[in-house]
Design a protein around this motif. Structure first.
Motif, mmCIF file in Angstrom:
data_model
loop_
_atom_site.group_PDB
_atom_site.id
_atom_site.type_symbol
_atom_site.label_atom_id
_atom_site.label_comp_id
_atom_site.label_asym_id
_atom_site.label_seq_id
_atom_site.Cartn_x
_atom_site.Cartn_y
_atom_site.Cartn_z
ATOM 1 N N VAL A 13 -23.917 -58.539 -10.183
ATOM 2 C CA VAL A 13 -22.493 -58.214 -10.366
ATOM 3 C C VAL A 13 -21.877 -57.818 -9.029
ATOM 4 O O VAL A 13 -20.780 -58.266 -8.684
ATOM 5 C CB VAL A 13 -22.303 -57.103 -11.429
ATOM 6 C CG1 VAL A 13 -20.861 -56.611 -11.458
ATOM 7 C CG2 VAL A 13 -22.718 -57.599 -12.814
ATOM 8 N N ALA A 14 -22.568 -56.991 -8.263
ATOM 9 C CA ALA A 14 -22.054 -56.568 -6.955
ATOM 10 C C ALA A 14 -21.849 -57.777 -6.045
ATOM 11 O O ALA A 14 -20.812 -57.892 -5.367
ATOM 12 C CB ALA A 14 -23.000 -55.566 -6.307
ATOM 13 N N ALA A 15 -22.803 -58.682 -6.033
ATOM 14 C CA ALA A 15 -22.692 -59.893 -5.202
ATOM 15 C C ALA A 15 -21.538 -60.773 -5.675
ATOM 16 O O ALA A 15 -20.806 -61.353 -4.857
ATOM 17 C CB ALA A 15 -24.004 -60.673 -5.228
ATOM 18 N N ARG A 16 -21.350 -60.856 -6.975
ATOM 19 C CA ARG A 16 -20.254 -61.664 -7.541
ATOM 20 C C ARG A 16 -18.896 -61.068 -7.148
ATOM 21 O O ARG A 16 -17.979 -61.797 -6.772
ATOM 22 C CB ARG A 16 -20.401 -61.734 -9.065
ATOM 23 C CG ARG A 16 -19.371 -62.555 -9.746
ATOM 24 C CD ARG A 16 -19.668 -64.040 -9.616
ATOM 25 N NE ARG A 16 -18.549 -64.766 -10.186
ATOM 26 C CZ ARG A 16 -17.935 -65.767 -9.595
ATOM 27 N NH1 ARG A 16 -18.367 -66.226 -8.447
ATOM 28 N NH2 ARG A 16 -16.915 -66.356 -10.151
ATOM 29 N N ILE A 17 -18.778 -59.759 -7.242
ATOM 30 C CA ILE A 17 -17.525 -59.088 -6.851
ATOM 31 C C ILE A 17 -17.220 -59.368 -5.383
ATOM 32 O O ILE A 17 -16.095 -59.732 -5.022
ATOM 33 C CB ILE A 17 -17.618 -57.573 -7.128
ATOM 34 C CG1 ILE A 17 -17.577 -57.307 -8.636
ATOM 35 C CG2 ILE A 17 -16.517 -56.806 -6.392
ATOM 36 C CD1 ILE A 17 -17.947 -55.883 -9.034
ATOM 37 N N THR A 18 -18.216 -59.229 -4.533
ATOM 38 C CA THR A 18 -18.018 -59.458 -3.107
ATOM 39 C C THR A 18 -17.649 -60.906 -2.827
ATOM 40 O O THR A 18 -16.727 -61.178 -2.056
ATOM 41 C CB THR A 18 -19.284 -59.057 -2.324
ATOM 42 O OG1 THR A 18 -19.529 -57.673 -2.541
ATOM 43 C CG2 THR A 18 -19.132 -59.321 -0.837
ATOM 44 N N ALA A 19 -18.349 -61.835 -3.450
ATOM 45 C CA ALA A 19 -18.048 -63.258 -3.239
ATOM 46 C C ALA A 19 -16.609 -63.574 -3.644
ATOM 47 O O ALA A 19 -15.903 -64.300 -2.931
ATOM 48 C CB ALA A 19 -19.034 -64.121 -4.020
ATOM 49 N N CYS A 20 -16.185 -63.033 -4.767
ATOM 50 C CA CYS A 20 -14.808 -63.279 -5.226
ATOM 51 C C CYS A 20 -13.790 -62.649 -4.279
ATOM 52 O O CYS A 20 -12.791 -63.296 -3.919
ATOM 53 C CB CYS A 20 -14.622 -62.732 -6.643
ATOM 54 S SG CYS A 20 -15.412 -63.748 -7.914
ATOM 55 N N ALA A 21 -14.022 -61.409 -3.868
ATOM 56 C CA ALA A 21 -13.086 -60.734 -2.963
ATOM 57 C C ALA A 21 -12.992 -61.471 -1.630
ATOM 58 O O ALA A 21 -11.894 -61.643 -1.080
ATOM 59 C CB ALA A 21 -13.521 -59.281 -2.754
ATOM 60 N N GLN A 22 -14.131 -61.934 -1.131
ATOM 61 C CA GLN A 22 -14.111 -62.670 0.132
ATOM 62 C C GLN A 22 -13.397 -64.009 -0.008
ATOM 63 O O GLN A 22 -12.612 -64.390 0.863
ATOM 64 C CB GLN A 22 -15.540 -62.869 0.641
ATOM 65 C CG GLN A 22 -16.178 -61.596 1.120
ATOM 66 C CD GLN A 22 -17.639 -61.775 1.491
ATOM 67 O OE1 GLN A 22 -18.204 -62.857 1.386
ATOM 68 N NE2 GLN A 22 -18.264 -60.685 1.928
ATOM 69 N N ALA A 23 -13.648 -64.702 -1.096
ATOM 70 C CA ALA A 23 -12.980 -65.992 -1.310
ATOM 71 C C ALA A 23 -11.466 -65.807 -1.425
ATOM 72 O O ALA A 23 -10.695 -66.572 -0.839
ATOM 73 C CB ALA A 23 -13.541 -66.667 -2.565
ATOM 74 N N LEU A 24 -11.061 -64.781 -2.166
ATOM 75 C CA LEU A 24 -9.626 -64.508 -2.303
ATOM 76 C C LEU A 24 -9.015 -64.109 -0.964
ATOM 77 O O LEU A 24 -7.895 -64.523 -0.639
ATOM 78 C CB LEU A 24 -9.401 -63.412 -3.355
ATOM 79 C CG LEU A 24 -9.645 -63.835 -4.805
ATOM 80 C CD1 LEU A 24 -9.741 -62.618 -5.720
ATOM 81 C CD2 LEU A 24 -8.550 -64.786 -5.279
ATOM 82 N N ALA A 25 -9.734 -63.312 -0.181
ATOM 83 C CA ALA A 25 -9.228 -62.899 1.134
ATOM 84 C C ALA A 25 -9.083 -64.095 2.069
ATOM 85 O O ALA A 25 -8.099 -64.192 2.804
ATOM 86 C CB ALA A 25 -10.159 -61.855 1.750
ATOM 87 N N GLU A 26 -10.034 -65.008 2.021
ATOM 88 C CA GLU A 26 -9.931 -66.203 2.867
ATOM 89 C C GLU A 26 -8.782 -67.102 2.414
ATOM 90 O O GLU A 26 -8.061 -67.658 3.235
ATOM 91 C CB GLU A 26 -11.237 -67.000 2.823
ATOM 92 C CG GLU A 26 -12.252 -66.512 3.820
ATOM 93 C CD GLU A 26 -13.332 -67.539 4.081
ATOM 94 O OE1 GLU A 26 -13.684 -67.698 5.258
ATOM 95 O OE2 GLU A 26 -13.826 -68.160 3.133
ATOM 96 N N GLU A 27 -8.628 -67.221 1.117
ATOM 97 C CA GLU A 27 -7.619 -68.116 0.561
ATOM 98 C C GLU A 27 -6.204 -67.559 0.698
ATOM 99 O O GLU A 27 -5.270 -68.279 1.057
ATOM 100 C CB GLU A 27 -7.941 -68.346 -0.918
ATOM 101 C CG GLU A 27 -6.996 -69.264 -1.647
ATOM 102 C CD GLU A 27 -7.353 -69.361 -3.124
ATOM 103 O OE1 GLU A 27 -6.426 -69.253 -3.947
ATOM 104 O OE2 GLU A 27 -8.544 -69.526 -3.442
ATOM 105 N N ARG A 28 -6.052 -66.250 0.420
ATOM 106 C CA ARG A 28 -4.702 -65.666 0.324
ATOM 107 C C ARG A 28 -4.396 -64.588 1.359
ATOM 108 O O ARG A 28 -3.268 -64.115 1.436
ATOM 109 C CB ARG A 28 -4.525 -65.025 -1.061
ATOM 110 C CG ARG A 28 -4.743 -65.961 -2.211
ATOM 111 C CD ARG A 28 -4.557 -65.212 -3.505
ATOM 112 N NE ARG A 28 -5.010 -65.980 -4.647
ATOM 113 C CZ ARG A 28 -5.052 -65.491 -5.879
ATOM 114 N NH1 ARG A 28 -4.674 -64.246 -6.123
ATOM 115 N NH2 ARG A 28 -5.478 -66.243 -6.879
ATOM 116 N N GLY A 29 -5.395 -64.167 2.094
ATOM 117 C CA GLY A 29 -5.208 -63.021 2.981
ATOM 118 C C GLY A 29 -5.418 -61.740 2.187
ATOM 119 O O GLY A 29 -5.336 -61.736 0.952
ATOM 120 N N ILE A 30 -5.689 -60.662 2.884
ATOM 121 C CA ILE A 30 -6.030 -59.403 2.215
ATOM 122 C C ILE A 30 -4.897 -58.895 1.328
ATOM 123 O O ILE A 30 -5.139 -58.339 0.261
ATOM 124 C CB ILE A 30 -6.440 -58.333 3.250
ATOM 125 C CG1 ILE A 30 -7.770 -58.734 3.872
ATOM 126 C CG2 ILE A 30 -6.543 -56.965 2.617
ATOM 127 C CD1 ILE A 30 -8.248 -57.807 4.945
#
Length: 193
Positions: A13-30
């Protein structure tokens, strides 16, 4: 020691949360996504999300791994070998082996940190906390006559070697992160022979 199903699930779950947050940050910015977006992407509730991370920057940077309690206790007691350098090498190696690191993930985190001063500052603060924690552990291990500067120096050098290992891991993903760390540590150790 085999990990329990609960521990494995928490790591997933922790890895999934991080992967999603990083993908969203790359796609949309923080500033282009919310914690609700992270929860939805990770398939967890908002409440569960905040049980793992306190905020967006922590979600992007990921949950730091915890040292194995038995190994850490052994380290504090002066083990496993009784030589500080060898024992630092062993505990950091075990910590790195416990974390599944992929070169692409490491590279993505480095890109994100370089792209936003808030992430850079948050990572710097994390490194500061880890350095303090590790320096205090060394002082506990070494006893009341231990030199605080020595503890801080060992902790700082250890983190610098970790950063070098991350850099080399991205450049040479065929070699594991732990092997890159061991090579960096061993190379640095020859400086003081």
């Amino acid at each position: 020691m085999k990990e329990s199903a609960i521990t494995l699930r928490r790591k997933w779950v922790a890895a999934r949360i991080t992967a999603c947050a990083q993908a969203l940050a790359e796609e949309r910015g923080i500033d282009g996504f919310t914690m609700d977006d992270v929860a939805e992407c990770a398939g967890v509730s908002r409440r569960t999300l905040f049980n793992y991370v306190p905020g967006k920057l922590d979600a992007i940077l990921g949950v730091p791994p915890d040292p194995d309690p038995a190994l850490f206790s052994e380290f504090l007691a002066g083990g496993p070998t009784g030589r500080l350098g060898d024992d630092v090498r062993a505990i950091v190696g075990a910590l790195l082996e416990s974390k599944d690191s992929e070169p692409g993930d490491v590279e993505r985190v480095r890109r994100l940190i370089a792209s936003d001063v808030r992430l850079h500052k948050a990572m710097h603060e994390r490194f500061g906390k880890v350095t303090t924690f590790f320096a205090e552990a060394i002082l506990t291990r070494e006893g009341p006559d231990a030199d605080p500067l020595r503890g801080r120096a060992v902790a700082t050098v250890t983190l610098a070697l970790f950063d070098l290992a991350l850099h080399n891991f991205v450049a040479d993903p065929k070699t594991s992160l732990v092997d890159h760390y061991m090579r960096a540590f061993d190379s640095a150790a020859t400086l003081f022979d």
